[in-house]
Design a protein around this motif. Sequence first.
Motif, mmCIF file in Angstrom:
data_model
loop_
_atom_site.group_PDB
_atom_site.id
_atom_site.type_symbol
_atom_site.label_atom_id
_atom_site.label_comp_id
_atom_site.label_asym_id
_atom_site.label_seq_id
_atom_site.Cartn_x
_atom_site.Cartn_y
_atom_site.Cartn_z
ATOM 1 N N HIS A 171 25.524 12.753 12.994
ATOM 2 C CA HIS A 171 26.606 12.350 13.469
ATOM 3 C C HIS A 171 26.769 12.402 15.024
ATOM 4 C CE1 HIS A 171 30.881 11.255 13.704
ATOM 5 N NE2 HIS A 171 31.136 12.276 14.661
ATOM 6 N N ILE A 172 26.492 13.494 15.533
ATOM 7 C CA ILE A 172 26.263 13.488 17.056
ATOM 8 C C ILE A 172 25.367 12.644 17.500
ATOM 9 C CG2 ILE A 172 25.736 15.023 18.902
ATOM 10 C CD1 ILE A 172 26.686 17.434 17.212
ATOM 11 N N GLY A 173 24.202 12.430 17.258
ATOM 12 C CA GLY A 173 23.252 11.550 17.660
ATOM 13 C C GLY A 173 23.709 10.183 17.486
ATOM 14 N N THR A 174 24.294 9.843 16.295
ATOM 15 C CA THR A 174 24.563 8.677 15.970
ATOM 16 C C THR A 174 25.501 7.905 16.704
ATOM 17 O OG1 THR A 174 24.129 8.481 13.764
ATOM 18 C CG2 THR A 174 25.667 7.086 14.226
ATOM 19 N N ALA A 175 26.821 8.903 17.102
ATOM 20 C CA ALA A 175 27.840 8.520 18.040
ATOM 21 C C ALA A 175 27.244 8.203 19.494
ATOM 22 C CB ALA A 175 28.824 9.789 18.059
ATOM 23 N N HIS A 176 26.338 9.037 20.016
ATOM 24 C CA HIS A 176 25.958 8.815 21.245
ATOM 25 C C HIS A 176 25.027 7.308 21.287
ATOM 26 C CE1 HIS A 176 25.021 13.424 21.786
ATOM 27 N NE2 HIS A 176 26.396 13.144 21.972
ATOM 28 N N ARG A 177 24.429 7.175 20.446
ATOM 29 C CA ARG A 177 23.721 5.611 20.263
ATOM 30 C C ARG A 177 24.679 4.715 19.989
ATOM 31 N NH1 ARG A 177 20.170 9.587 19.312
ATOM 32 N NH2 ARG A 177 18.081 9.338 19.337
ATOM 33 N N TRP A 178 25.974 4.698 19.489
ATOM 34 C CA TRP A 178 26.901 3.515 19.154
ATOM 35 C C TRP A 178 27.422 3.378 20.569
ATOM 36 C CZ3 TRP A 178 32.127 4.942 18.056
ATOM 37 C CH2 TRP A 178 33.078 3.863 17.767
ATOM 38 N N ALA A 179 27.838 4.675 21.236
ATOM 39 C CA ALA A 179 28.548 4.455 22.592
ATOM 40 C C ALA A 179 27.595 3.758 23.441
ATOM 41 C CB ALA A 179 28.956 5.896 22.987
ATOM 42 N N ALA A 180 26.545 4.190 23.483
ATOM 43 C CA ALA A 180 25.459 3.363 24.275
ATOM 44 C C ALA A 180 25.336 1.869 24.129
ATOM 45 C CB ALA A 180 24.354 3.853 24.282
ATOM 46 N N ALA A 181 25.315 1.620 22.894
ATOM 47 C CA ALA A 181 25.428 0.165 22.499
ATOM 48 C C ALA A 181 26.444 -0.577 22.965
ATOM 49 C CB ALA A 181 24.965 -0.158 21.030
ATOM 50 N N ILE A 182 27.628 0.075 22.658
ATOM 51 C CA ILE A 182 29.272 -0.322 23.371
ATOM 52 C C ILE A 182 29.224 -0.602 24.785
ATOM 53 C CG2 ILE A 182 31.570 -0.242 23.605
ATOM 54 C CD1 ILE A 182 31.358 1.487 20.938
ATOM 55 N N VAL A 183 28.488 0.346 25.652
ATOM 56 C CA VAL A 183 28.828 0.225 26.833
ATOM 57 C C VAL A 183 27.842 -0.916 27.440
ATOM 58 C CG1 VAL A 183 27.869 1.450 29.346
ATOM 59 C CG2 VAL A 183 29.300 2.808 27.275
ATOM 60 N N ARG A 184 26.704 -0.938 26.777
ATOM 61 C CA ARG A 184 25.758 -2.163 27.502
ATOM 62 C C ARG A 184 26.072 -3.500 26.705
ATOM 63 N NH1 ARG A 184 21.412 1.995 26.275
ATOM 64 N NH2 ARG A 184 20.281 2.583 28.291
ATOM 65 N N SER A 185 27.081 -3.645 25.857
ATOM 66 C CA SER A 185 27.463 -4.748 24.990
ATOM 67 C C SER A 185 27.925 -5.782 26.410
ATOM 68 C CB SER A 185 28.674 -4.576 24.381
ATOM 69 O OG SER A 185 29.181 -5.838 23.773
ATOM 70 N N PRO A 186 27.100 -6.962 26.468
ATOM 71 C CA PRO A 186 27.116 -7.807 27.815
ATOM 72 C C PRO A 186 28.832 -8.389 27.563
ATOM 73 C CG PRO A 186 25.955 -8.897 25.890
ATOM 74 C CD PRO A 186 25.984 -7.367 25.609
#
Length: 267
Positions: A53-68
């Motif tokens: 869950h921790i690692g998934t949350a980090h990757r999800w948050a990174a994708a949101i931040v990078r969402s154009p």
Amino acid sequence: MMSETANPHLVHTDRFTAEAERAAALLDGLGADDWGQPTPSCPGWTVRKVARHIGTAHRWAAAIVRSPDGEAVNPRSLDLGFPDSYGGYGAWIREGAEDLARAVREAGPDKPVWSWGPDQHARFWARRMLHETAVHRGDMELALGRAPEYDPAVAADGIDEFLTVLPAAAAFAPKVRTLTGDGETVHLHATDGDPAASAEERAEWLITLEPNGFRWRRAHAKGAAAVRGPVGELYLFVWGRRAPGATQIEALGDHTLLDHWVTNASF
């Protein structure tokens, strides 16, 4: 309400990477039998599930931040790259955390992005993932029979963050809407705080229940109900990891009011 003179965005990002390293180091030291240990503070979960869950949350948050376009991202659309073995989880956590930190720094704190909280900017995710990681690292330690320890500044900021985002959590945790009243107060008092600090910086919080919700502030004040203990234990308390009767904290005053808060202030 942070007192640091540094950019709070950078402060939270640095603290996040440090906390992710603590979680990764914990995973590096686990034995084969540890991964299946149930986590009482996350019923139905195991240490392995919390780590994922921790690692998934980090990757999800990174994708949101990078969402154009600053839009929401479906976590199921992500290639999470789960480790092939337990021994790879520490590195996997580190990689995801480093990527999120890099994404937030590159985007800048003011980039508009989707979030479920009141702050719709990239900086939201650095702070949110700091405390998501810290609390769940504590879950794993509790499952392993260890006492979680926290940097006091992180714990105090985590209480601030919890109280800030809690009203927005009503969108997916409807019971939060029942946190209303006629002026009843709950006081959180960190026994290891600095008594010489200003009222706005002391590790004490006053929560007031009102007809349309609740408000809070840092304050040294008497509440109808109170919880006292080290700030790290108060951090665990507000996040539902310490019950009012736990030996690590002291609950005083109106226990019915306190039970009402504990029952409904969660997400």
